[in-house]
Scaffold this motif. Structure first.
Motif, PDB file in Angstrom:
ATOM      1  N   PHE A  56       0.911  -1.209  -0.060  1.00 16.08           N
ATOM      2  CA  PHE A  56       0.108  -0.024   0.014  1.00 16.08           C
ATOM      3  C   PHE A  56       0.701   1.369   0.087  1.00 16.08           C
ATOM      4  CE2 PHE A  56      -2.378  -3.246   2.129  1.00 16.08           C
ATOM      5  CZ  PHE A  56      -3.528  -3.451   1.302  1.00 16.08           C
ATOM      6  N   VAL A  57       2.317   1.078   0.165  1.00 14.17           N
ATOM      7  CA  VAL A  57       2.919   2.395   0.344  1.00 14.17           C
ATOM      8  C   VAL A  57       2.741   3.194  -1.135  1.00 14.17           C
ATOM      9  CG1 VAL A  57       5.479   3.229   0.244  1.00 14.17           C
ATOM     10  CG2 VAL A  57       4.758   1.304   1.665  1.00 14.17           C
ATOM     11  N   GLY A  58       2.527   2.417  -2.170  1.00 14.93           N
ATOM     12  CA  GLY A  58       2.454   3.325  -3.659  1.00 14.93           C
ATOM     13  C   GLY A  58       1.438   3.952  -3.604  1.00 14.93           C
ATOM     14  N   LEU A  59       0.205   4.036  -2.975  1.00  9.68           N
ATOM     15  CA  LEU A  59      -0.877   4.511  -2.899  1.00  9.68           C
ATOM     16  C   LEU A  59      -0.510   5.993  -2.378  1.00  9.68           C
ATOM     17  CD1 LEU A  59      -3.590   2.419  -1.420  1.00  9.68           C
ATOM     18  CD2 LEU A  59      -3.326   3.361  -3.625  1.00  9.68           C
ATOM     19  N   LEU A  60       0.830   5.966  -1.382  1.00 11.98           N
ATOM     20  CA  LEU A  60       1.245   7.196  -0.788  1.00 11.98           C
ATOM     21  C   LEU A  60       1.770   8.319  -1.721  1.00 11.98           C
ATOM     22  CD1 LEU A  60       2.717   6.129   2.375  1.00 11.98           C
ATOM     23  CD2 LEU A  60       0.530   7.161   2.141  1.00 11.98           C
ATOM     24  N   MET A  61       2.235   7.731  -3.204  1.00  8.02           N
ATOM     25  CA  MET A  61       2.980   8.506  -4.078  1.00  8.02           C
ATOM     26  C   MET A  61       1.929   9.018  -4.914  1.00  8.02           C
ATOM     27  SD  MET A  61       5.994   7.756  -3.077  1.00  8.02           S
ATOM     28  CE  MET A  61       6.647   6.597  -1.954  1.00  8.02           C
ATOM     29  N   ILE A  62       0.478   8.487  -5.007  1.00 11.31           N
ATOM     30  CA  ILE A  62      -0.519   8.837  -5.883  1.00 11.31           C
ATOM     31  C   ILE A  62      -1.347   9.860  -5.186  1.00 11.31           C
ATOM     32  CG2 ILE A  62      -2.279   8.082  -7.305  1.00 11.31           C
ATOM     33  CD1 ILE A  62      -1.119   5.295  -7.065  1.00 11.31           C
ATOM     34  N   PRO A  63      -1.458  11.112  -5.861  1.00 10.90           N
ATOM     35  CA  PRO A  63      -2.327  11.983  -5.163  1.00 10.90           C
ATOM     36  C   PRO A  63      -3.783  11.582  -4.747  1.00 10.90           C
ATOM     37  CG  PRO A  63      -1.371  12.703  -7.296  1.00 10.90           C
ATOM     38  CD  PRO A  63      -1.185  11.558  -7.326  1.00 10.90           C
ATOM     39  N   SER A  64      -4.198  11.902  -3.657  1.00 10.97           N
ATOM     40  CA  SER A  64      -5.369  11.383  -2.852  1.00 10.97           C
ATOM     41  C   SER A  64      -6.786  11.544  -3.837  1.00 10.97           C
ATOM     42  CB  SER A  64      -5.775  12.017  -1.508  1.00 10.97           C
ATOM     43  OG  SER A  64      -5.726  13.367  -1.978  1.00 10.97           O
ATOM     44  N   MET A  65      -6.693  12.591  -4.629  1.00  6.40           N
ATOM     45  CA  MET A  65      -7.769  12.545  -5.419  1.00  6.40           C
ATOM     46  C   MET A  65      -8.125  11.489  -6.673  1.00  6.40           C
ATOM     47  SD  MET A  65      -6.346  15.783  -8.125  1.00  6.40           S
ATOM     48  CE  MET A  65      -7.847  15.454  -9.275  1.00  6.40           C
ATOM     49  N   TYR A  66      -7.102  10.806  -6.567  1.00  5.99           N
ATOM     50  CA  TYR A  66      -7.236   9.513  -7.697  1.00  5.99           C
ATOM     51  C   TYR A  66      -7.674   8.416  -6.940  1.00  5.99           C
ATOM     52  CZ  TYR A  66      -4.803  12.419 -11.050  1.00  5.99           C
ATOM     53  OH  TYR A  66      -4.473  13.677 -12.043  1.00  5.99           O
ATOM     54  N   TRP A  67      -7.676   8.312  -5.598  1.00  2.00           N
ATOM     55  CA  TRP A  67      -8.034   6.850  -4.910  1.00  2.00           C
ATOM     56  C   TRP A  67      -8.838   7.126  -3.684  1.00  2.00           C
ATOM     57  CZ3 TRP A  67      -6.317   6.119   0.028  1.00  2.00           C
ATOM     58  CH2 TRP A  67      -5.320   6.901   0.486  1.00  2.00           C
TER      59      TRP A  67
END
Length: 225
Positions: free
Chosen positions: A26-37
């Motif tokens: 789930f660390v990869g999710l931190l790299m993606i802007p929150s608006m996308y997930w």
């Protein structure tokens, strides 16, 4: 040998017997802007709409000739003042915007930066602002004095306006609240209704004063370009 080699892939890392190996997934999710997930809440949607409205309004005032991104300075200023104004409405929380220390700290550097930028880069334009169009030649010296004084007191008026409005409402709420213990039950009920009405009014003042501060700062900055 082979067992030791492949043991690094075993899910053995743990804290308080909780396996933390899978956290890397789930660390990869931190790299993606929150608006996308992350699904935006109603609060986020309302706040984004407010910011977009302010951005369009400030952009209209500043025109196309100014530097890109200038509106975000004033949107940040609006957000900061609004947050502090609303925090001051809660009991036992210090209202920082009711003190000239904060309001002058916000207004003075802004005004100084506008003036320095304007006089260095647009000197003729700044001189032209001292004499309004259509002023008779006899009145020109007086108009220069009046315009200079009005220009000099701008940071003071910005700061005092915000401070005075914050102090006035809070002071009225405090004075009315202190009279409660010496009143009868009927008068206390009327007082409570009055206090609630004043609190609603203060909430409106908190929004209006932050908007006024930001919009006047924008207007002052638009004059130097």
């Amino acid at each position: 040998m082979m067992t030791n080699l492949f043991s690094v892939f075993d899910p053995s890392s743990s804290i308080f017997n909780l396996s933390i190996n899978w956290l890397s997934t789930f660390v990869g999710l931190l790299m993606i802007p929150s608006m996308y997930w992350l699904m935006p809440s109603r609060y986020n949607i309302i706040w984004n709409n407010i910011m977009l409205t302010l951005h369009n309004e400030f952009k209209t005032i500043l025109k196309d000739s100014t530097h890109n991104g200038s509106t975000f300075i004033f949107i940040s200023l609006f957000s900061m003042i609004l947050l502090n104004n609303f925090l001051g409405l809660f009991p036992y929380i210090f209202t920082s915007t009711s003190h000239l220390t904060l309001t002058l700290t916000l207004a003075l550097p802004l005004w100084m930066s506008f003036m320095i930028y304007g006089w260095i880069n647009h000197t003729q334009h700044m001189f032209a602002h001292l004499v309004p169009q259509g002023t008779p030649a006899v009145l020109m010296p007086f108009m220069v004095c009046i315009e200079t004084i009005s220009n000099m007191i701008r940071p003071g008026t910005l700061a005092v306006r915000l401070t005075a409005n914050m102090i006035a409402g809070h002071l009225l709420l405090t004075l009315l609240g202190n009279t409660g213990p010496s009143m009868s039950m009927l008068l206390v009920s009327i007082l409570l209704i009055g206090q609630i009405a004043l609190l609603v009014l203060e909430s409106a003042v908190a929004m209006i004063q932050s908007y006024v501060f930001a919009i006047l700062s924008t207007l002052y900055s638009s004059e130097v370009v």
